[in-house]
Structures are given as structure tokens and as C-alpha cells.
Design a protein around this motif. Structure first.
Motif, PDB file in Angstrom:
ATOM      1  N   CYS A  34       0.869  -1.175   0.000  1.00 43.46           N
ATOM      2  CA  CYS A  34       0.000   0.000   0.000  1.00 43.46           C
ATOM      3  C   CYS A  34       0.904   1.223   0.000  1.00 43.46           C
ATOM      4  O   CYS A  34       1.442   1.603   1.055  1.00 43.46           O
ATOM      5  N   PRO A  35       1.092   1.840  -1.154  1.00 43.61           N
ATOM      6  CA  PRO A  35       2.034   2.955  -1.218  1.00 43.61           C
ATOM      7  C   PRO A  35       1.648   4.139  -0.332  1.00 43.61           C
ATOM      8  O   PRO A  35       2.525   4.782   0.257  1.00 43.61           O
ATOM      9  N   GLU A  36       0.345   4.415  -0.208  1.00 45.44           N
ATOM     10  CA  GLU A  36      -0.039   5.598   0.577  1.00 45.44           C
ATOM     11  C   GLU A  36       0.238   5.392   2.061  1.00 45.44           C
ATOM     12  O   GLU A  36       0.675   6.320   2.756  1.00 45.44           O
ATOM     13  N   VAL A  37       0.013   4.200   2.555  1.00 46.31           N
ATOM     14  CA  VAL A  37       0.369   3.910   3.944  1.00 46.31           C
ATOM     15  C   VAL A  37       1.888   3.891   4.088  1.00 46.31           C
ATOM     16  O   VAL A  37       2.451   4.440   5.045  1.00 46.31           O
ATOM     17  N   ALA A  38       2.561   3.297   3.103  1.00 43.09           N
ATOM     18  CA  ALA A  38       4.021   3.148   3.194  1.00 43.09           C
ATOM     19  C   ALA A  38       4.742   4.498   3.243  1.00 43.09           C
ATOM     20  O   ALA A  38       5.815   4.609   3.847  1.00 43.09           O
TER      21      ALA A  38
ATOM     22  N   TYR B 121       8.914   5.550  -3.323  1.00 44.66           N
ATOM     23  CA  TYR B 121       8.478   4.261  -2.791  1.00 44.66           C
ATOM     24  C   TYR B 121       8.320   3.244  -3.932  1.00 44.66           C
ATOM     25  O   TYR B 121       8.681   2.073  -3.794  1.00 44.66           O
ATOM     26  N   GLY B 122       7.820   3.706  -5.057  1.00 43.51           N
ATOM     27  CA  GLY B 122       7.707   2.818  -6.232  1.00 43.51           C
ATOM     28  C   GLY B 122       9.077   2.267  -6.616  1.00 43.51           C
ATOM     29  O   GLY B 122       9.213   1.072  -6.921  1.00 43.51           O
ATOM     30  N   ASP B 123      10.083   3.113  -6.592  1.00 43.13           N
ATOM     31  CA  ASP B 123      11.444   2.650  -6.930  1.00 43.13           C
ATOM     32  C   ASP B 123      11.900   1.575  -5.941  1.00 43.13           C
ATOM     33  O   ASP B 123      12.562   0.600  -6.325  1.00 43.13           O
ATOM     34  N   THR B 124      11.551   1.757  -4.670  1.00 48.81           N
ATOM     35  CA  THR B 124      11.915   0.758  -3.651  1.00 48.81           C
ATOM     36  C   THR B 124      11.210  -0.570  -3.933  1.00 48.81           C
ATOM     37  O   THR B 124      11.820  -1.645  -3.856  1.00 48.81           O
ATOM     38  N   VAL B 125       9.938  -0.481  -4.274  1.00 55.05           N
ATOM     39  CA  VAL B 125       9.166  -1.706  -4.525  1.00 55.05           C
ATOM     40  C   VAL B 125       9.686  -2.429  -5.773  1.00 55.05           C
ATOM     41  O   VAL B 125       9.758  -3.664  -5.798  1.00 55.05           O
ATOM     42  N   VAL B 126      10.066  -1.669  -6.791  1.00 59.10           N
ATOM     43  CA  VAL B 126      10.603  -2.289  -8.012  1.00 59.10           C
ATOM     44  C   VAL B 126      11.745  -3.247  -7.654  1.00 59.10           C
ATOM     45  O   VAL B 126      11.836  -4.356  -8.189  1.00 59.10           O
ATOM     46  N   ARG B 127      12.560  -2.839  -6.701  1.00 55.17           N
ATOM     47  CA  ARG B 127      13.705  -3.686  -6.320  1.00 55.17           C
ATOM     48  C   ARG B 127      13.263  -4.940  -5.566  1.00 55.17           C
ATOM     49  O   ARG B 127      14.029  -5.877  -5.396  1.00 55.17           O
TER      50      ARG B 127
ATOM     51  N   ILE C 171       0.453   7.375  -9.724  1.00 51.94           N
ATOM     52  CA  ILE C 171       1.892   7.682  -9.670  1.00 51.94           C
ATOM     53  C   ILE C 171       2.727   6.437  -9.349  1.00 51.94           C
ATOM     54  O   ILE C 171       3.726   6.145 -10.012  1.00 51.94           O
ATOM     55  N   PHE C 172       2.317   5.688  -8.353  1.00 50.56           N
ATOM     56  CA  PHE C 172       3.034   4.470  -7.966  1.00 50.56           C
ATOM     57  C   PHE C 172       2.958   3.443  -9.102  1.00 50.56           C
ATOM     58  O   PHE C 172       3.971   2.846  -9.494  1.00 50.56           O
ATOM     59  N   ALA C 173       1.762   3.262  -9.651  1.00 53.20           N
ATOM     60  CA  ALA C 173       1.586   2.277 -10.731  1.00 53.20           C
ATOM     61  C   ALA C 173       2.473   2.627 -11.921  1.00 53.20           C
ATOM     62  O   ALA C 173       3.111   1.749 -12.512  1.00 53.20           O
ATOM     63  N   ARG C 174       2.519   3.896 -12.269  1.00 55.61           N
ATOM     64  CA  ARG C 174       3.321   4.317 -13.427  1.00 55.61           C
ATOM     65  C   ARG C 174       4.800   4.004 -13.197  1.00 55.61           C
ATOM     66  O   ARG C 174       5.510   3.557 -14.093  1.00 55.61           O
ATOM     67  N   THR C 175       5.254   4.215 -11.962  1.00 55.66           N
ATOM     68  CA  THR C 175       6.658   3.937 -11.636  1.00 55.66           C
ATOM     69  C   THR C 175       6.976   2.455 -11.845  1.00 55.66           C
ATOM     70  O   THR C 175       7.996   2.092 -12.435  1.00 55.66           O
ATOM     71  N   ILE C 176       6.062   1.605 -11.389  1.00 51.33           N
ATOM     72  CA  ILE C 176       6.263   0.152 -11.534  1.00 51.33           C
ATOM     73  C   ILE C 176       6.221  -0.234 -13.017  1.00 51.33           C
ATOM     74  O   ILE C 176       7.069  -0.986 -13.510  1.00 51.33           O
ATOM     75  N   MET C 177       5.235   0.278 -13.735  1.00 52.20           N
ATOM     76  CA  MET C 177       5.053  -0.132 -15.141  1.00 52.20           C
ATOM     77  C   MET C 177       6.233   0.320 -15.999  1.00 52.20           C
ATOM     78  O   MET C 177       6.652  -0.395 -16.910  1.00 52.20           O
ATOM     79  N   GLN C 178       6.745   1.506 -15.702  1.00 56.40           N
ATOM     80  CA  GLN C 178       7.868   1.990 -16.515  1.00 56.40           C
ATOM     81  C   GLN C 178       9.150   1.214 -16.209  1.00 56.40           C
ATOM     82  O   GLN C 178       9.950   0.942 -17.103  1.00 56.40           O
ATOM     83  N   ALA C 179       9.345   0.858 -14.937  1.00 53.16           N
ATOM     84  CA  ALA C 179      10.585   0.154 -14.563  1.00 53.16           C
ATOM     85  C   ALA C 179      10.556  -1.315 -14.980  1.00 53.16           C
ATOM     86  O   ALA C 179      11.612  -1.906 -15.245  1.00 53.16           O
ATOM     87  N   LEU C 180       9.347  -1.902 -15.022  1.00 56.57           N
ATOM     88  CA  LEU C 180       9.241  -3.342 -15.299  1.00 56.57           C
ATOM     89  C   LEU C 180       8.263  -3.573 -16.451  1.00 56.57           C
ATOM     90  O   LEU C 180       7.165  -4.122 -16.256  1.00 56.57           O
ATOM     91  N   PRO C 181       8.650  -3.174 -17.664  1.00 55.70           N
ATOM     92  CA  PRO C 181       7.691  -3.250 -18.781  1.00 55.70           C
ATOM     93  C   PRO C 181       7.299  -4.674 -19.168  1.00 55.70           C
ATOM     94  O   PRO C 181       6.274  -4.863 -19.817  1.00 55.70           O
ATOM     95  N   ASP C 182       8.086  -5.669 -18.785  1.00 55.42           N
ATOM     96  CA  ASP C 182       7.742  -7.049 -19.153  1.00 55.42           C
ATOM     97  C   ASP C 182       6.776  -7.697 -18.151  1.00 55.42           C
ATOM     98  O   ASP C 182       6.154  -8.714 -18.455  1.00 55.42           O
TER      99      ASP C 182
END
Ligand code: SF4
Length: 322
Positions: A50-54, A92-98, A137-148
Motif C-alpha cells: 500500500c504505497p499511501e500507507v508506506a 516508494y515505487g522505486d523501492t518496490v521495483v527492487r 503515480i506508484f503504478a506508473r513507476t512500476i510499469m515503466q521500470a518493469l515493462p515485461d
């Protein structure tokens, strides 16, 4: 490489926490999806975020929304317009991507300024009027970093074709991760491709040919670069929903393997069933069941190895409604 050498990794999906029933929404509620927890949950482990809580907004919290500020999309408070959490959500999205190296897909909550995959409302910062829609915003960060990575919204899972498409993509990507974990070799890439030929053919014929050319070069080129390009093309191709006409073409192709060995009335029956499916008078499961029947009586190793015939657990009944 024998497929038996491919390890089985846990089948995990990242997910917006509120979809699991976690009370993390701005109003301290949740958006529990019984289909996700009770049906998909039989096969998948969920990794909730949950990005907003995180980022420390707390529960309950004043809502945020997307606003257009001089052409830039910002996540700001609805009441407190000075509150801007855009950078925090991206960080936070960047952190989750990892942390997403162990998941094979991601399910997002629709409409959220943080988690929405598409069609999230964007308002004009001055007038407050709705301008357009985009991704959270969070979703876009994930989708751009992990397009596959296969990503879908929970609302779209109610559409049988989109649901089947998402689950198929998750299983393909999961198998890819398993092959990767075993160590990619030219032979492994050929094996992976061979077993997914009919799957990609059903979604995108040009991509099928492009993938064939890539694999043909696997022995003599930069394998890592070829593998990365391969999965990029494959996953993009699979996002195109396979139409009844495309499935019917693949079924006719499969039927070609039997045509010398089955009786003429069986051939007529199969043709009629494929045609009825093409005209959307029958669901895909009907011709698939007949194909399985003939394959049992006339085994073909090449066909049995095709994931197209068993793309996901039968108990999910995903081909019963498309
Ligand atoms: S949509 Fe995303 S940010 Fe909103 S409550 Fe659910 S998990 Fe949290």
C-alpha cells in the motif's frame, strides 16, 4: 536443456493491499476482491503493497488526487492543496521495483491516484475541473521500470478475455523466470520458444515470426541481449488479446497434425466445432477438449509440449467463458 531441469519458483503476484481486504484505504476501509483471494489465491501467493500507507499518510487519511500543474501530473491533497506526495510515491515505487524480482505479475486497484493502472482522473489544479485520465503515480513507476511484468487492474479481471489474458501472461512470465533461474543457454531459449509457439501465434503472428528470428540467432550472438529482447517482444505480443479468429487459426494448424490419423467423421466434427467457436457459438474450451481427446489417442510429443494446450490450471475455467 530438458524442461525437467527448470526449477519451480513460488508463484507470486504483487498486489494493492486493499484488494486483499487490508483496511488501508483513506477511509480505513478495504476493497476486498473475493475472486482474487478465493479463486486466484488457490494458485498464487500475494505480496501486498500500500504505497499511501508506506509513505506515512496513515489510515484514515485525507484523500489525494491527481492534478495537472503546468503539464506535470502531481498527487496532491484534495482539501490541503499544498500537500504534494508525488515524489514520495515515486521514491516508494522505486523501492518496490527492487523487491519485485520474485513476482510474476501485479494486480492493481483501479481508479486510485497511486495504484490505478489507467483511467485515473486528472483535475486542473486551478479550476478543479476534470481534464483527462492517466495512471496512478506508484503504478506508473512500476510499469515503466518493469515493462515485461504482467500487470492488470482488478476491475478489468471481470472481463473474461482480459482475465484469461492476464493469467496466461503471468504463467508465461513465471515460466520465463524459472528458465532464467536455471541459467539461460541457447538450447534453453530454443526450448522455451518451441513450447510457446502456438501461444504467441494466437496473439500476434508478426511477433511469432520476429521471435523465431531472434531464437535462430541465439547460438551466435549476445545471448543476454537476445534473451532480454525475446521476453520484451513476447510479453508485448501477449498483451494483445487473442481473438476467436486467431484461436481458430491455431486450432486449424493443430488439427493439421491429426488430419492423416483421425477418421473422416471425427475430422468433420472437429472442423464444425472450430467453426462454431470462431463464430462465438461455443467457448474455447469445447474445441480444446476435442483436441485433447484426439491427442490422447494420437500422441504427438511436439503438441503435448505446447503450453497453448495447457496455459493455466484447468480449474480456473478461464477458457470456459471466452
Ligand atoms: S489503492 Fe493502493 S494506495 Fe489506495 S488503499 Fe489500495 S493499496 Fe493503498
Amino acid at each position: 536443456m530438458s524442461p525437467n531441469a527448470v526449477p519451480t519458483l513460488p508463484l507470486r503476484l504483487g498486489i494493492s493491499s486493499c484488494l486483499l481486504g487490508h483496511q488501508v484505504r483513506f477511509d480505513a476501509g478495504h476493497k476486498h476482491s473475493p475472486y482474487i483471494t478465493q479463486t486466484l489465491g488457490v494458485y498464487f501467493e500475494f505480496v501486498p503493497f500500500c504505497p499511501e500507507v508506506a509513505i506515512g499518510l496513515g489510515t484514515p487519511r485525507p484523500p489525494i488526487r491527481l492534478v495537472d500543474v503546468d503539464g506535470s501530473i502531481r498527487a496532491r491533497g484534495v482539501k490541503d492543496r499544498q500537500q504534494d506526495v508525488t515524489e514520495a510515491l515515486i521514491a516508494y515505487g522505486d523501492t518496490v521495483v527492487r523487491q519485485l524480482g520474485s513476482v510474476s505479475g501485479y494486480l492493481l486497484k483501479k481508479g486510485s491516484p497511486s495504484c490505478g493502472m489507467e483511467r485515473v482522473k486528472v483535475y486542473d489544479s486551478a479550476s478543479g475541473h476534470r481534464l483527462r485520465s492517466t495512471s496512478g503515480i506508484f503504478a506508473r513507476t512500476i510499469m515503466q521500470a518493469l515493462p515485461d511484468l504482467p500487470i492488470e487492474e482488478e476491475g478489468r479481471l471481470m472481463d473474461p478475455r482480459l482475465r484469461e489474458n492476464f493469467v496466461e501472461r503471468v504463467f508465461v512470465y513465471h515460466r520465463w523466470r524459472c528458465y532464467r533461474a536455471a541459467g539461460m543457454t541457447p538450447a534453453a531459449l530454443v526450448d522455451f520458444h518451441t513450447r510457446h509457439k502456438f501461444s504467441v501465434m494466437a496473439h500476434d503472428e508478426p511477433a511469432y515470426r520476429e521471435l523465431g528470428r531472434l531464437v535462430a540467432n541465439a547460438g551466435g550472438g549476445d545471448l543476454e541481449a537476445i534473451a532480454n529482447q525475446y521476453i520484451r517482444v513476447l510479453m508485448r505480443a501477449l498483451t494483445k488479446t487473442a481473438t476467436p479468429k486467431q484461436h481458430a487459426n491455431v486450432l486449424m494448424h493443430i488439427m493439421g497434425f491429426f488430419k492423416e490419423s483421425i477418421a473422416s467423421d471425427d475430422k468433420t466434427e472437429l472442423l464444425e466445432v472450430i467453426d462454431a467457436y470462431r463464430r462465438e457459438q461455443l467457448p474455447l474450451i469445447v474445441p480444446m477438449t476435442l483436441i485433447h481427446h484426439h491427442l490422447r489417442h494420437h500422441p504427438r510429443d511436439y503438441l503435448s509440449a505446447q503450453y497453448y494446450l495447457n496455459p493455466h490450471p484447468r480449474e480456473l475455467m478461464l477458457r470456459n467463458r471466452i
